[in-house]
Design a protein around this motif. Structure first.
Motif, mmCIF file in Angstrom:
data_model
loop_
_atom_site.group_PDB
_atom_site.id
_atom_site.type_symbol
_atom_site.label_atom_id
_atom_site.label_comp_id
_atom_site.label_asym_id
_atom_site.label_seq_id
_atom_site.Cartn_x
_atom_site.Cartn_y
_atom_site.Cartn_z
ATOM 1 N N VAL A 108 42.865 19.161 23.013
ATOM 2 C CA VAL A 108 43.483 19.256 24.343
ATOM 3 C C VAL A 108 42.416 19.464 25.422
ATOM 4 O O VAL A 108 42.411 18.801 26.454
ATOM 5 C CB VAL A 108 44.526 20.390 24.371
ATOM 6 C CG1 VAL A 108 45.085 20.553 25.775
ATOM 7 C CG2 VAL A 108 45.648 20.092 23.389
ATOM 8 N N HIS A 159 40.938 16.815 28.706
ATOM 9 C CA HIS A 159 40.972 17.194 30.134
ATOM 10 C C HIS A 159 39.709 17.968 30.488
ATOM 11 O O HIS A 159 39.765 19.172 30.754
ATOM 12 C CB HIS A 159 42.213 18.053 30.423
ATOM 13 C CG HIS A 159 43.494 17.408 30.003
ATOM 14 N ND1 HIS A 159 44.095 16.402 30.719
ATOM 15 C CD2 HIS A 159 44.266 17.594 28.910
ATOM 16 C CE1 HIS A 159 45.198 16.009 30.096
ATOM 17 N NE2 HIS A 159 45.326 16.716 28.993
ATOM 18 N N TRP A 179 42.748 26.017 33.288
ATOM 19 C CA TRP A 179 43.718 26.586 32.339
ATOM 20 C C TRP A 179 44.175 27.945 32.804
ATOM 21 O O TRP A 179 43.428 28.696 33.359
ATOM 22 C CB TRP A 179 43.080 26.687 30.943
ATOM 23 C CG TRP A 179 42.530 25.378 30.527
ATOM 24 C CD1 TRP A 179 41.240 24.944 30.649
ATOM 25 C CD2 TRP A 179 43.268 24.280 29.965
ATOM 26 N NE1 TRP A 179 41.128 23.667 30.197
ATOM 27 C CE2 TRP A 179 42.342 23.227 29.764
ATOM 28 C CE3 TRP A 179 44.608 24.100 29.607
ATOM 29 C CZ2 TRP A 179 42.737 21.993 29.235
ATOM 30 C CZ3 TRP A 179 44.980 22.891 29.070
ATOM 31 C CH2 TRP A 179 44.047 21.844 28.892
#
Lengths: 325, 101
Positions: free
Chosen positions: A316, A320, A325
């Motif tokens: 993940v 990106h 986050w």
């Protein structure tokens, strides 16, 4: 990366504004998070383990070696944490599910501090990300390094197996890590020392947890004992690697900031022998896993399981590279 | 002869958990959990109920060791206290520096 799942004190503000239609009643947590410090539901007084610690690198210390050493200890914790977190929702019962998740989170917290220290000591270790990426160095190290750049021992990357095998692995790993951290508390590096002092309390509990379950499974039913013996046979061959001294470990030990793992081998062996003895389990007679071209996990030479683990852990974040986050 | 107590149980015994938030407060019932014995119950309680820094002390007790009043006894046990307002110490002012009242 985050090692806490607790709502921050500020979170109640945003929660209540996003539920304006419910303003008359407010959040059900309002009473719990209010100024009354006799409330304990969400805990209080969280401490910064590095508060007031001198973060400069001590005189006479090779910064590159210190950084590599922090990667070794940090990667051990990170990879062990990832494996243990795979037990979430899969453990034999709810209570052990949470217990293993707690252990994983403790180790993740240690990994964050150690990877941050590694990046501060030698920025060249941190993978380059696209211009303007908000990803902090600790995350860049965790999620954007390739397998050969990871410095963890192979013991922690192995597949979990069943609960008994996980208990056996956690016993060996936590006994080893606790012995290291106890010595590391005396490190000349203030940051490593502070991380070790915090870690000793955590890993003491991990070892206690694993030791109790080891004894319980050994003295439980014929089936629990059979599984424990089989699991220990799979864990044992990777034990010898823990005590091989890597050149980096020798350097940091000589400079008074790190620990030579060979120095803890006897102590760890005595402690494991005690657990085996009270459990009535024979020491496995299996040969140690060999090295690859003279190297092992500390040299970035890993087992087949490591690639799959990293693929899952990193996919993940890598999709990106400029993600927040 | 094999009694029910000798056979392996499908489920671990239930325990009730009490946590004390800080020195000076009393233990409060926070929930229950399953464990094989008292020691494991303490450790499970630590893992399940104090992971967010909630406590400094834990009590656990087997649920089947708790004696509880029955809902059928509610009226004779508790209703008589409902109208005795003079038993409440509401006629005194509590000093500002007395905590946890």
């Amino acid at each position: 990366m985050t090692d806490h799942d607790t709502p921050t004190p500020g979170a109640s503000t945003s929660a209540s504004t996003s539920h304006d239609h419910d303003a008359d009643h407010g959040s059900v947590f309002d009473g719990l998070l209010g100024g009354d410090d006799s409330q304990w539901a969400f805990g209080t007084d969280f401490e910064d383990p590095l508060a007031g610690v001198d973060t400069t690198i001590p005189d006479g210390v090779d910064a590159a070696a210190l950084a590599s050493y922090c990667l070794m200890l940090g990667d051990d914790a990170l990879v062990a944490s990832h494996r243990l977190s795979q037990w979430a929702s899969n453990a034999p019962d709810l209570e052990d599910d949470i217990a293993l998740a707690n252990v994983a989170l403790d180790l993740l917290g240690q990994a964050r501090l150690l990877l941050t220290r590694a990046a501060a000591a030698d920025a060249r270790l941190v993978p380059r990300l696209p211009e303007g990426s908000p990803v902090p160095p600790e995350d860049a190290l965790a999620f954007f390094r390739d397998e050969s750049a990871f410095r963890n021992v192979r013991l922690v990357e192995a597949e979990n197996g069943d609960f008994a095998e996980t208990v056996a692995r956690l016993l060996v790993f936590s006994t080893y890590r606790l012995a290291l951290l106890q010595r590391l508390a005396g490190s000349r590096d203030g940051v490593l020392s502070a991380i070790a002092v915090k870690g000793v309390k955590e890993v003491t509990y991990h070892r206690d947890y694993a030791g109790r379950w080891f004894l319980t499974l050994a003295r439980g039913t014929a089936e629990s004992r059979r599984r424990l013996v089989a699991g220990l046979d799979r864990v044992w061959p990777l034990r010898a690697e823990l005590f091989r001294t890597h050149a980096v470990e020798r350097t940091v030990a000589e400079q008074g900031v790190g620990v030579d793992p060979a120095d803890v081998a006897d102590e760890v062996d005595v402690l494991l022998e005690q657990v085996l003895s009270v459990s009535g389990i024979d020491r496995p007679e299996v040969p140690p896993t060999g090295t690859v071209g003279g190297g092992a996990g500390r040299d970035g030479r890993h087992t087949e399981a490591m690639g799959r683990l990293l693929a899952e852990m990193q996919v993940v974040a890598r999709a990106h590279p400029s993600g927040r986050w | 002869m094999t009694g029910p107590a000798d056979r392996p149980r499908a489920e671990w015994p239930l325990y009730e958990v009490f946590v004390r938030g800080k020195r000076g407060l009393n233990h409060v019932h926070v929930g229950s959990l399953h464990a094989t014995d008292d020691e494991m119950a303490l450790r499970h309680a630590r893992d399940v109920y104090t992971r967010r820094n909630e406590g400094v002390s834990i009590w656990v007790v087997r649920s089947d060791a708790v004696a509880a009043s029955s809902p059928d006894e509610k009226d004779p046990l508790f209703a008589p206290a409902g109208d005795k307002v003079y038993r409440h110490p509401t006629f005194y002012a509590v000093a500002d520096d007395v905590p946890h009242m």
